[in-house]
Design a protein around this motif. Structure first.
Motif, mmCIF file in Angstrom:
data_model
loop_
_atom_site.group_PDB
_atom_site.id
_atom_site.type_symbol
_atom_site.label_atom_id
_atom_site.label_comp_id
_atom_site.label_asym_id
_atom_site.label_seq_id
_atom_site.Cartn_x
_atom_site.Cartn_y
_atom_site.Cartn_z
ATOM 1 N N ARG A 369 0.811 -1.222 0.000
ATOM 2 C CA ARG A 369 0.000 0.000 0.000
ATOM 3 C C ARG A 369 0.845 1.273 0.000
ATOM 4 O O ARG A 369 1.909 1.323 0.620
ATOM 5 C CB ARG A 369 -0.947 0.008 1.199
ATOM 6 C CG ARG A 369 -2.095 -0.995 1.056
ATOM 7 C CD ARG A 369 -3.179 -0.759 2.076
ATOM 8 N NE ARG A 369 -4.357 -1.559 1.777
ATOM 9 C CZ ARG A 369 -5.521 -1.463 2.416
ATOM 10 N NH1 ARG A 369 -5.646 -0.579 3.409
ATOM 11 N NH2 ARG A 369 -6.548 -2.211 2.085
ATOM 12 N N LEU A 370 0.321 2.265 -0.702
ATOM 13 C CA LEU A 370 0.863 3.628 -0.691
ATOM 14 C C LEU A 370 -0.114 4.500 0.088
ATOM 15 O O LEU A 370 -1.305 4.547 -0.226
ATOM 16 C CB LEU A 370 1.001 4.146 -2.123
ATOM 17 C CG LEU A 370 1.234 5.659 -2.280
ATOM 18 C CD1 LEU A 370 2.587 6.068 -1.709
ATOM 19 C CD2 LEU A 370 1.100 6.070 -3.746
ATOM 20 N N VAL A 371 0.380 5.192 1.129
ATOM 21 C CA VAL A 371 -0.449 6.077 1.939
ATOM 22 C C VAL A 371 0.235 7.440 1.962
ATOM 23 O O VAL A 371 1.398 7.538 2.360
ATOM 24 C CB VAL A 371 -0.626 5.535 3.375
ATOM 25 C CG1 VAL A 371 -1.512 6.473 4.192
ATOM 26 C CG2 VAL A 371 -1.224 4.130 3.350
ATOM 27 N N CYS A 391 -1.569 0.820 -12.128
ATOM 28 C CA CYS A 391 -1.119 -0.286 -11.279
ATOM 29 C C CYS A 391 -1.641 -0.187 -9.846
ATOM 30 O O CYS A 391 -1.408 -1.097 -9.041
ATOM 31 C CB CYS A 391 0.408 -0.344 -11.246
ATOM 32 S SG CYS A 391 1.162 -0.638 -12.853
ATOM 33 N N LEU A 392 -2.314 0.921 -9.520
ATOM 34 C CA LEU A 392 -2.756 1.149 -8.142
ATOM 35 C C LEU A 392 -4.260 1.365 -8.110
ATOM 36 O O LEU A 392 -4.818 2.033 -8.970
ATOM 37 C CB LEU A 392 -2.055 2.384 -7.561
ATOM 38 C CG LEU A 392 -0.530 2.406 -7.610
ATOM 39 C CD1 LEU A 392 -0.011 3.786 -7.209
ATOM 40 C CD2 LEU A 392 0.058 1.333 -6.700
ATOM 41 N N THR A 393 -4.900 0.787 -7.104
ATOM 42 C CA THR A 393 -6.328 1.001 -6.922
ATOM 43 C C THR A 393 -6.566 1.831 -5.664
ATOM 44 O O THR A 393 -5.865 1.650 -4.656
ATOM 45 C CB THR A 393 -7.092 -0.339 -6.828
ATOM 46 O OG1 THR A 393 -8.491 -0.082 -6.743
ATOM 47 C CG2 THR A 393 -6.669 -1.138 -5.606
ATOM 48 N N LEU A 394 -7.512 2.738 -5.728
ATOM 49 C CA LEU A 394 -7.809 3.616 -4.597
ATOM 50 C C LEU A 394 -8.609 2.846 -3.551
ATOM 51 O O LEU A 394 -9.669 2.304 -3.837
ATOM 52 C CB LEU A 394 -8.599 4.839 -5.075
ATOM 53 C CG LEU A 394 -8.967 5.875 -4.015
ATOM 54 C CD1 LEU A 394 -7.713 6.536 -3.451
ATOM 55 C CD2 LEU A 394 -9.897 6.935 -4.600
ATOM 56 N N ILE A 395 -8.102 2.827 -2.319
ATOM 57 C CA ILE A 395 -8.754 2.117 -1.213
ATOM 58 C C ILE A 395 -9.607 3.071 -0.389
ATOM 59 O O ILE A 395 -10.762 2.785 -0.068
ATOM 60 C CB ILE A 395 -7.719 1.427 -0.310
ATOM 61 C CG1 ILE A 395 -6.901 0.415 -1.113
ATOM 62 C CG2 ILE A 395 -8.396 0.751 0.871
ATOM 63 C CD1 ILE A 395 -7.702 -0.727 -1.695
ATOM 64 N N SER A 396 -9.053 4.206 -0.014
ATOM 65 C CA SER A 396 -9.811 5.166 0.791
ATOM 66 C C SER A 396 -9.293 6.577 0.551
ATOM 67 O O SER A 396 -8.152 6.779 0.125
ATOM 68 C CB SER A 396 -9.726 4.816 2.283
ATOM 69 O OG SER A 396 -8.399 4.922 2.758
ATOM 70 N N ASN A 397 -10.161 7.543 0.838
ATOM 71 C CA ASN A 397 -9.864 8.959 0.636
ATOM 72 C C ASN A 397 -10.524 9.717 1.787
ATOM 73 O O ASN A 397 -11.733 9.911 1.795
ATOM 74 C CB ASN A 397 -10.415 9.406 -0.722
ATOM 75 C CG ASN A 397 -10.251 10.900 -0.966
ATOM 76 O OD1 ASN A 397 -9.736 11.633 -0.122
ATOM 77 N ND2 ASN A 397 -10.704 11.354 -2.121
#
Length: 469
Positions: A369-371, A391-397
């Protein structure tokens, strides 16, 4: 918040802290997913409520969550609930007596607490509410100092402090299981830390970021804008190995002017490693080094389990990268490099986040994960402004409000595939990448908002000398 299951499933009541409301659900979801569990809101779920009901989990699951979370105060095994005292009683009477028996035996001790949200009760009123629970088959003795079992009656009086009802909107009763990690916010306070800077991350937010990233023991965590290492401190607490880079030589080496009040220069042992030593996690320290985030020094490989960072916004820390618009000249042949200060140039926010996402796509492990924090000008913000990557999916904002016109969003993304040659073309074709360019003027908009606020304040009638502040 609930997982749908049969009627025989145990239920748990999560008592949440009042701060950082927007970060709570992603944190709980991330911590449950570490145990292979999923958690989705039920139809009656209220995100801002201080009480969440959890279904379909084991006691081991909820204890695991409480061993990490800084957004929850405690968790209880829910025995009964209802909108009125009568409904609560009916619910408690339906709870299986065999499930209660273990905790109500005559050789055990217990105490009952009464907790009210959005209302204060007198001591005598609390005693009356405890006495009203005499229909429960308690057989042990009361012990207020060191009981074997703790029970709690919760009364929810809503969220509006200006409209407090006479009677609670909802009631819960349950057995205490475990407390959260709120103490970490105090024990790791920046005020008590050995090495700090102007932008050292708040302890509570640092632990929240580590939890959103699902940091676990033996992970390798990297911060490309490491600063004074607040995020490394939080990740090392959860057993991860930590490393980072920063373009600021003085910060990385712990030299130069101090940020602490009444201290002019940093001491000989003020550095990131000393911070980890302060909290007993020096063994997790890999290293930090001076490096430009726009020119990564790492080989192209899956090196990190998580990337957690707070990039500079150009407010209290400048956004700079090495390079120059002028003609580049080579250093003399006899140059040793000991006193070389690299030339720097502006590093636009759009470039910072584009480089960060590309770096994560190339160097995160699959599932890593990238935070990171994304500054936004609130009047112009929309979800389409959040940068994406194939390549990255958004998990939370999640939003943290900074002022009436600015905020920053805590963005959590997860790597879902390896980068391909076609990804670069996909990025150019994606219309959701171009709106972020407007954030390059975030600094100007930030200060223009402050100027307008000051000008508005100057329009107020003048006060006598010594009045106001």
């Amino acid at each position: 918040m609930a997982l749908h299951c049969g009627k025989t499933c145990r239920q748990y009541l999560l008592h949440l802290a009042h701060d950082n409301v927007d970060f709570r659900l992603p944190e709980i979801k991330a911590l449950l997913s570490l145990r292979g569990r999923q958690c989705e809101p039920s139809e009656t779920f209220r995100e801002k409520s201080p009480f969440w009901r959890l279904h379909g989990l084991s006691e081991e699951d909820v204890r695991s969550v409480m061993s990490r979370t800084v957004c929850a105060k405690s968790v209880f095994e829910l025995w009964g609930h209802g909108r009125t005292a009568t409904e609560l009683k009916s619910s408690l009477m339906e709870y299986p007596r065999e499930s209660m028996a273990t905790f109500l035996q005559d050789q055990s001790t217990y105490k009952i607490n009464v907790y009210t949200f959005n209302k204060t009760l007198l001591f005598n009123d609390r005693i009356k509410k405890i006495d009203a629970l005499d229909y429960l088959p308690f057989q042990g003795k009361v012990n207020l100092k060191d009981p074997d079992h703790i029970f709690c009656l919760f009364e929810d009086y809503g969220l509006d402090p200006n409209d407090i009802p006479e009677e609670p909107l909802y009631l819960y009763f349950g057995r205490w299981i475990s407390d959260g990690q709120r103490e970490l916010i105090r024990s790791h306070s920046v005020k008590k830390r050995h090495f700090i800077g102007n932008t050292s991350m708040d302890a509570g937010l640092s632990f929240i970021m580590a939890n959103h990233a699902k940091v676990k023991p033996l992970d390798l965590v990297y911060d490309p804008f490491v600063g004074t290492g607040s995020l490394l401190v939080a990740c090392s607490h959860f057993g991860a190995y930590v490393c980072g880079t920063d373009i600021d030589y003085n910060t990385i080496h712990g030299v130069g002017k101090a940020s602490r009040k009444n201290q002019k220069w940093r001491g000989p042992d003020e550095n990131i490693r000393a911070n980890l030593r302060q909290y007993g996690t020096e063994f997790s320290y890999v290293d930090v080094m001076v490096s430009d985030a726009s020119k990564p020094v790492w080989r192209r490989a899956e090196l990190f389990d998580a990337i957690i960072t707070d990039p500079p916004y150009g407010i209290r820390e400048s956004t700079r990268r090495t390079g120059s618009h002028k003609e580049v000249t080579s250093p003399p042949d006899d140059f040793s490099g000991e006193s070389h200060v690299p030339v720097s140039m502006a590093y636009h926010l759009s470039d910072i986040f584009a480089d960060l996402l590309n770096f994560a796509a190339n160097h995160l492990a699959i599932g890593g994960r990238l935070v990171y924090w994304l500054p936004v000008y609130r009047p112009e913000y929309c979800e389409e402004m959040v940068p994406l990557h194939p390549c990255l999916t958004l998990i939370s904002n999640c939003e943290q409000t900074l002022s009436s016109h600015t905020s920053r969003r805590l963005i959590t993304m997860e790597k879902i595939k390896q980068p391909e040659v076609t990804d670069a073309l996909a990025q150019l074709a994606d219309p959701r990448f171009s709106p972020y360019q407007g954030h390059n003027s975030f600094r100007e908009k930030y200060f223009s908002g402050i100027t307008k606020k000051n000008e508005k304040g100057n329009d107020k009638p003048a006060t006598k000398e010594g009045e106001g502040s």
